[in-house]
Design an enzyme around this catalytic site. Structure first.
Site, short mmCIF file in Angstrom:
data_model
loop_
_atom_site.label_atom_id
_atom_site.label_comp_id
_atom_site.label_asym_id
_atom_site.label_seq_id
_atom_site.Cartn_x
_atom_site.Cartn_y
_atom_site.Cartn_z
CE1 TYR A 1 62.77 47.65 22.87
CE2 TYR A 1 61.20 49.24 23.70
CZ TYR A 1 61.48 48.10 22.97
OH TYR A 1 60.46 47.42 22.36
N GLY A 2 68.18 50.75 24.93
CA GLY A 2 69.22 51.61 25.47
C GLY A 2 69.81 51.10 26.77
#
Length: 149
Positions: free
Chosen positions: A52-53
């Site tokens: 995530y990111g």
């Protein structure tokens, strides 16, 4: 409140997901406040992942919970299939722990099955277990690790 039994731990059935959080500096303060407000409203489960990111979500979660009682939270993280190998998994786990600012995850998931042979992933998990970092559990559809408190 509905609760789930996960690996011997009872946790609220409602949690906070962090997919796409931490991706924009302009929304960072609002995202941190959203996590904190969710916890204040009774959420105890926080789900994040190294993908995530590229770690930005993990870092955001760490910032949001830094002044909270860690034992009150149930934090879930996930290892990428590309990092589920003998040469990469421990580093991946340690990096995620550092970004979230904790010394354990309550649940550590294999995000999805990848190209690393499953036998290598399992052997690596067992080595991490022998080092005292993990206990291993699972089901027919997923492999998960429960951080040993």
């Amino acid at each position: 409140m509905r609760e789930l039994n996960i690996g011997g731990s009872t946790v609220p059935a409602i949690g906070l997901g962090t997919w796409h959080m931490g991706d924009s500096a302009s929304t960072r303060a609002d995202e941190i406040k959203a996590i904190q407000d969710g916890i204040a409203a009774g959420a105890r489960v926080i789900d994040t992942a190294e993908m995530y990111g590229n770690g930005r979500s993990e870092r955001l979660v760490g910032e949001a919970i830094k002044d909270m009682q860690r034992d009150d939270l149930f934090i879930i993280d996930k290892v990428l299939p590309s990092n589920a190998s003998a040469s990469r998994m421990e580093h991946s786990l340690d990096t995620s722990l550092k970004l979230v600012g904790t010394d354990y995850f309550d649940l550590y998931l294999y995000h999805w099955r990848g190209a690393v042979p499953l036998s290598e992933t399992i052997a690596t998990l067992q080595q991490l277990q022998q080092k005292g970092k993990l206990s291993i559990g699972g089901s027919q559809t997923s492999i998960f690790l429960i951080w040993k408190n």
